[in-house]
Design an enzyme around this catalytic site. Structure first.
Site, short mmCIF file in Angstrom:
data_model
loop_
_atom_site.label_atom_id
_atom_site.label_comp_id
_atom_site.label_asym_id
_atom_site.label_seq_id
_atom_site.Cartn_x
_atom_site.Cartn_y
_atom_site.Cartn_z
N HIS A 1 -6.69 -3.89 11.26
CA HIS A 1 -5.78 -4.52 10.46
C HIS A 1 -4.27 -4.35 10.79
CE1 HIS A 1 -4.24 -5.99 6.68
NE2 HIS A 1 -3.50 -4.95 6.48
N ASP B 1 -6.95 -1.50 3.83
CA ASP B 1 -7.33 -3.09 4.35
C ASP B 1 -8.18 -2.86 5.80
OD1 ASP B 1 -6.35 -3.95 2.02
OD2 ASP B 1 -4.41 -4.74 2.97
N GLU C 1 -11.85 -3.09 0.05
CA GLU C 1 -10.95 -4.40 -0.31
C GLU C 1 -11.64 -5.58 -0.12
OE1 GLU C 1 -8.90 -6.78 2.14
OE2 GLU C 1 -9.42 -5.94 4.05
N HIS D 1 0.79 -1.38 0.07
CA HIS D 1 0.18 0.07 0.01
C HIS D 1 0.79 1.18 0.23
CE1 HIS D 1 -3.98 -1.70 0.61
NE2 HIS D 1 -3.37 -3.03 0.99
#
Lengths: 602, 625
Positions: A159, A180, A205, A75
């Site tokens: 996450h 996420d 996601e 990311h």
């Protein structure tokens, strides 16, 4: 103003778990969401193709801002390449923990790529530093005004430490990007949460699009069982990890298990970054879950009792032990050294808790290879047990549905998943929430129509006049009202026509009509007027009909006078006079009077 | 819009704002200066304090001698200390929708409000405010419950009795509102009603009002609040600071364009410079210790103490004090020190970047690690074993009426080697010392109040330009003790509106606009419901005069108008000049049109077609509004 505006969405994070990079254009603003690298490639395909954004011109001119959701390299890994090598000088937004941890992971990865593998055309340490200087840290729930129109807001995503979902808003249009996230609290993090912000689009996601979480608890049990069995039979367990993220979660997991089972087998954590990493967790403890936050004064969960610093010499100690060692892919360093020592004994076990890049030892053993060629033509036979266990904290299908339910978006876009699984989820979302759901392929653009509402300021005078008519506005139902819209300095104001004329320095032009209505009536004018009055009074029950002392009759603001006919004494002329604003009533009255008056009761 | 002023204490405000049908309480400060009228609560049996003579009225009646005791030439109430609550009768507090908290010092009355008034709303505060506020309450409850006192004095509060008492008891105000401290259970229940917010978070209240906390630079998590609708803005400025200490700097820009700025929480010691005071603090401390004396610093468990510890961290080695133990004694000492290290996001930039290294933002972590600073929950237990003199003790309560500080005052008061240094500005140090007199120990007054002073306020007001300023009355005149200092008051144009306790102010507000949304296309006209009710036919056809037609503006040039008429088939047109304009005659149609600068009058027979044709031709020349 056109009723529909659109925002095109070239999406790079399409149907692939490799890397995330999404471009959103919303009401004329361009925002890049995440800037990930693909861990599976060693060539140009590793970084997104930024020429896609704009063929000509600088990225800084085209993009209004960049948002990074969390510190995982898929990311944020391409960020220094993007900002320093391709060239971007605008703001980059991320949370405080992400800002703290991101450069460390980038530097780690850079070292592996450049120093170990000798790759060229990679970003330098200085570039990482320069890139981080462009970062603006955001608080959770803080509304950050990127410019006069564009605002962003971060929500907790779970996450990993500091992971956030972002709302991007321009006027009444908005997009939510989840990055996420996980919807169930885990060992060290809380669950993602968002308010009912009703975005036009939710980009979520969908890594675990079809899994309904059997999973995390089971996997944890499985993991503990395997570790426990191995040490019980006197074997050694090696867990290659990266210093931040999963490592802390597994440590908490083992620590609590050891405590509960009263185990004495030593657990070690390879030194160096570890202590530092745990320190980040201690300092950013407000980002962890409720339980850890509540008890941190009495007992900081990241100060481990059973887990001790590892010394190289310990690897040769007899008897069972568990060792966490970096790096996570067994490609170099301490984890590889220990692996080489322990690989030959079938009592031992290596547990790979994450993804491994092609070409690394980790990848080789996971794909079943048991004879590894090491440097110096030495062949290493792997007899120890090899286990793979995914601990990444992502939302499952249930969690994704839950988030869609929380945010109530107008439409949903699935990214970061596999096509087949996404299709299943797409259908489910469309069925359950009756919203359209998209799943673009890499590089594909999705365009969504939105129906904008136009906020304007209405003058209280005008609003009160509307209310005075007895019609209270009904919530969420449109209604018609007359006023003048003044646009000035990008603000819209709706005012009464009188006020608009006054503000513009104009005078009103009065348009008046007077119609002559001839009536057969021999009586005197005064009597005619009286007859007109009583006729209208009887007919127009809802209106204010008055007979004035001077003999004229008024209906609301319409004036009726009776006069003699200059030639015919048997005819009277009614002069009906009204302004343009009363036209309908005036014209109605003339038509009514033209029909004559009812016979007077004699 | 109205402001109900429930507290008269300028730095411990409690106001209720009624704004667009929402009722918003701004802070609920607890005035604890009332405790100065009570005897200290000794932790260890004190022969002196337990054998004080009772006080009786001059007429010899002795009924008060159980409640009032004479000590060091003053009269004190001998009971559990009580606090002066905000006004609870001025407005029905169960109607309060939300409470906005600006900093942890301004929430100490929260349990009284949320637990005993029927309050059912939500409280908003930042995370550090809640956590540290909890510590302050916990400490207070602990201090008071640790020394159980059965007696609760109430006879002296009788109006007829009170006026016969000596000062300052005679002059104590609002004594009937004084209450005993709350319990931990009430604290927990009150705090559970708080919803956490972050700086610059926009919080919608009932879709009518938006409230936003802004960094105020005074304490960890301290905030000012913006309360706004789409067209009106009220800024609530509570304790704010422009000095660089540990918290995030104050956000001034967002206060701009306010209709009303409510200004509270300025410095209580406008004549003292905080930096100078810190210097004096250090030098007095060093001097005392070098001479073998002990230093007592009565303080709150959070706030300025962090800055003091940081100064000492830099100072002790150069001043040769590295062997002197520093003790921090409070039931929440450990929590306070731990919490201070985890609010990186709420700290000034320097401290934030430390966390990125990662290192603890405050150097007291190192003081603790090197054993220079030790913390204890109370003087009992471990502390008595570790205790070494000379030493420096930080402990509460700054009023000197409860907490471990009472013990140290009794212990060290008799020696002139020792020094007590007052740094908290909330209590008059002379009044605080009154029950301990006569004292041999040195008393140094170094009040450190980092909140805005009047020079900074006037600069701030120039910068943010509010239309109106509202403030406690104390700020509109120089302090009573320095009545010649005209610079120690708020000076602004128009003059600030002032309030006092139990007053209701109508705020000078002109609401002129409201937000609506317009649709790009008009909605279909509502079809009249076909009612089955019998009605007269005519009235059903009567047009609804409530449908407004536009206003017209412009003027009609006569020549062009005549040309237009001709083009549309009118002939036989005659134009006459009049004093104000023209008359156009259509002889054939027996129609007359008066044209003037700002009016047009069409006079014709009852021929609707003709009238409409002429109307449309006239309208061509005019603009509609």
């Amino acid at each position: 103003m056109s009723p529909h505006r659109v925002f095109p969405l070239p999406v790079w994070a399409g149907q692939d778990v490799g890397r995330s990079c999404i471009l959103v254009s919303i009401a004329g603003k361009n925002v890049m969401l995440d800037c990930g690298m693909h861990m599976g490639y060693n060539d140009d395909r590793r970084f997104p193709d930024f020429s896609y954004i704009t063929q000509s011109g600088r990225l800084t001119d085209f993009l209004d801002c960049v948002i990074i959701s969390h510190f995982h390299l898929d990311h944020c890994g391409a960020l220094p390449y993007f900002s320093e090598m391709v060239g971007y000088d605008g703001p980059i937004y991320m949370t405080h923990p992400t800002q703290a941890i991101c450069p460390i992971l980038l530097e780690d990865y850079r070292k592996i790529a450049v120093d170990k593998k000798g790759e060229a055309n990679f970003f330098t340490s200085q570039m990482i530093k320069d890139c981080m200087k462009k970062v603006v840290a955001v608080h959770l729930h803080q509304t950050v005004q990127v410019d006069d129109e564009l605002e962003i807001k971060a929500y907790y995503a779970g996450h990993v430490l500091g992971a956030a979902m972002f709302q991007i808003k321009v006027g009444s249009e908005s997009v939510v990007y989840t990055g996420d996230y996980n919807m169930t609290p885990d060992r060290h993090l809380g669950a993602a949460w968002i308010d009912k912000c009703r975005p036009n689009l939710l980009i979520t996601e969908s890594t675990y699009a079809t899994t309904i979480r059997d999973s995390k608890r089971c996997r944890e049990r499985d993991f503990l069982k395997k570790v426990h069995e191995t040490v019980e039979r006197g074997g050694k367990v090696l867990i290659p990890v990266f210093a931040l993220g999963r490592a802390q979660e597994l440590c908490i997991l083992l620590e609590t298990f050891w405590e509960r089972m009263n185990l004495k087998v030593p657990i070690y954590f390879s030194t160096g970054l570890t202590e530092k990493a745990n320190h980040y967790y201690k300092l950013f403890i407000t980002w962890t879950n409720q339980k850890i936050r509540k008890t941190f004064v009495q007992r900081n969960m990241f100060e481990f009792k059973h887990i001790k610093a590892f010394d190289r010499a310990f690897a040769d100690n007899p008897g069972p032990m568990v060792v966490f060692a970096t790096p996570g892919m067994l490609h170099a360093g301490q984890s590889l050294q220990i692996f080489r020592k322990w690989a030959g004994n079938e009592k031992n076990m290596v547990i790979m808790p994450g993804y491994c890049v092609q070409g690394t030892v980790g990848h080789k053993i996971l794909s079943g290879q048991r004879k590894l060629e090491m440097e110096g033509r030495q062949v290493l036979e792997v007899k120890m047990q090899v286990e793979y266990m995914s601990f990444s904290a992502h939302a499952d299908a249930k969690g994704i549905m839950q988030l869609v339910g929380q945010a109530e978006p107008e439409s949903v876009l699935l990214v970061h998943g596999e096509a087949k699984k996404m299709e299943f989820l797409r259908q489910k979302i469309e069925q359950e929430f009756r919203v359209s759901c998209y799943m673009p392929a890499n590089g594909e653009t999705v365009t969504l129509p939105t129906s904008p509402s136009i906020p304007v300021g209405i003058s209280l005078g005008l609003l009160k006049r509307e209310m005075a008519q007895g019609l209270l506005p009904e919530a969420k139902k449109p209604r018609l009202l007359h006023g003048t819209l003044i646009m000035k300095d990008s603000s819209f104001r709706l005012v009464s026509s009188e006020q608009a004329l006054k503000e513009l320095g104009l005078t009103e032009h009065q348009l008046r009509f007077t119609c002559r209505v001839h009536l057969q009536d021999t009586r005197k004018e005064q009597e005619t007027a009286l007859r007109v009055y009583s006729h209208l009074k009887n007919t127009l029950k809802d209106h204010c009909v008055q007979h004035l002392p001077d003999g004229s009759v008024t209906v609301e603001s319409i004036l009726i006078q009776a006069a003699a006919h200059s030639e015919d004494p048997g005819t009277k002329v009614l002069l009906v006079s009204w302004t343009y604003q009363d036209e309908e009533l005036g014209s109605f009255l003339t038509a009514l009077l033209k029909n004559g008056l009812p016979q007077a009761p004699s | 819009m109205k402001l109900y002023c429930l507290s008269g204490h300028p730095t411990l405000p409690c106001n209720v704002l009624k704004f667009k049908s929402t009722t918003i309480m701004l802070d609920c400060g607890l005035d604890m200066t009332s405790t100065l009228n009570f005897l200290p609560l000794p932790l260890v049996q004190s022969p002196r304090l337990s054998n004080l003579p009772g006080w009786s009225l001059k007429d010899g009646s002795v009924f008060l001698d159980k409640e009032l005791k004479e000590c060091s030439g003053h009269v004190f109430v001998d009971s559990v200390p009580e606090f002066c609550l905000p006004e609870t009768e001025l407005i029905d507090l169960s109607t309060v929708d939300v409470i906005l908290i600006s900093n942890y010092h301004c929430m100490m009355a929260l349990p009284y409000i949320t637990e005993h008034t029927g309050f059912t709303g939500t409280v908003y505060a930042t995370e550090p405010t809640v956590q540290i506020g909890r510590l302050l309450m916990e400490e207070l409850v602990n201090f008071i419950e640790r020394v159980p006192k059965a007696q609760s004095a109430s006879l002296w509060k009788n109006k007829d009795v009170q006026r016969l008492l000596p000062s300052p008891l005679k002059d104590a105000v609002e004594v009937t509102t004084w209450r005993r401290c709350y319990t931990m259970q009430e604290v927990n229940s009150a705090l559970s009603k708080i919803q956490l917010v972050g700086y610059s978070q926009k919080i919608e209240l009932f879709g009518a009002v938006q409230v936003t906390p802004l960094s105020s630079g005074y304490a960890l998590g301290s905030s000012n609040w913006i309360i706004q609708s789409h067209y009106e803005k009220v800024s609530y400025v509570s304790g704010s600071s422009l000095l660089t200490t540990h918290p995030q700097p104050m956000d001034q820009a967002s206060l701009k364009n306010s209709d009303v700025l409510l200004l509270t929480g300025l410095t209580q010691i406008p004549t003292a410079n905080p930096d100078g005071m810190v210097g004096e603090f250090c030098s007095n401390l060093a001097l005392t210790v070098r001479n073998g004396g002990n230093v007592l610093v009565p303080c709150y468990p959070s706030g300025v103490i962090y800055d003091l510890l940081e100064c000492l961290y830099q100072y002790i080695d150069s001043a040769g004090l590295s062997s002197i133990p520093f003790y921090f004694i409070s039931p929440v000492a450990n929590s306070s020190l731990e919490f201070s290290q985890i609010f990186a996001e709420w700290l000034c930039h320097n401290k934030q970047s430390k966390v990125y290294l990662p290192e603890p933002p405050f150097p007291h972590a190192e003081l603790i690690q090197t054993n220079k600073l030790k913390h204890y929950p109370s003087i009992h237990g471990d502390f008595s074993n570790d205790f070494r003199q000379p030493c420096v003790v930080f402990t509460g309560h700054p009023s000197l009426r409860c907490g471990d500080v009472v013990h140290f005052m009794e212990l060290w008061g008799k020696s002139s080697l020792n020094t007590v240094i007052f740094t908290e500005p909330d209590f008059s140090y002379l009044e605080a010392l009154a029950p301990y007199q006569p004292l041999a120990m040195k008393c140094v007054y170094c009040p450190i109040d980092t909140r805005l002073n009047f020079i900074q306020v006037s600069k701030l007001l120039k910068e943010v330009q509010p239309l109106h300023v509202v403030c406690p009355e104390q700020y509109t005149q120089p302090p009573p003790a320095q009545s010649h200092r005209m610079d120690l008051m708020i000076d602004c144009q128009p003059p600030a509106m002032s309030y006092r306790r139990a007053e209701v102010l109508a705020l000078p507000f002109k609401r002129r606009y409201e937000k609506i949304e317009i649709m790009p296309e008009p909605p279909p006209r509502p079809t009249q419901p076909t009612s089955s009710k019998k009605r007269k036919r005519v009235s059903e056809d009567v047009p609804d005069c409530k449908v407004l037609k536009p206003l017209l503006s412009g003027s009609i040039p006569v020549e062009q108008f005549v040309q237009t008429l001709e083009k549309h088939g009118f002939s036989d047109i005659k134009v006459e000049d009049t004093a104000k304009g023209h008359i156009v005659l259509l002889q054939e149609a027996e129609t007359l049109i008066q044209l003037e600068e700002d009016s047009t009058h069409i006079i014709c027979d009852n021929d609707e077609t003709l009238r409409v044709r002429l109307r449309d031709l006239v309208l061509k020349f005019l603009q509609k509004f």
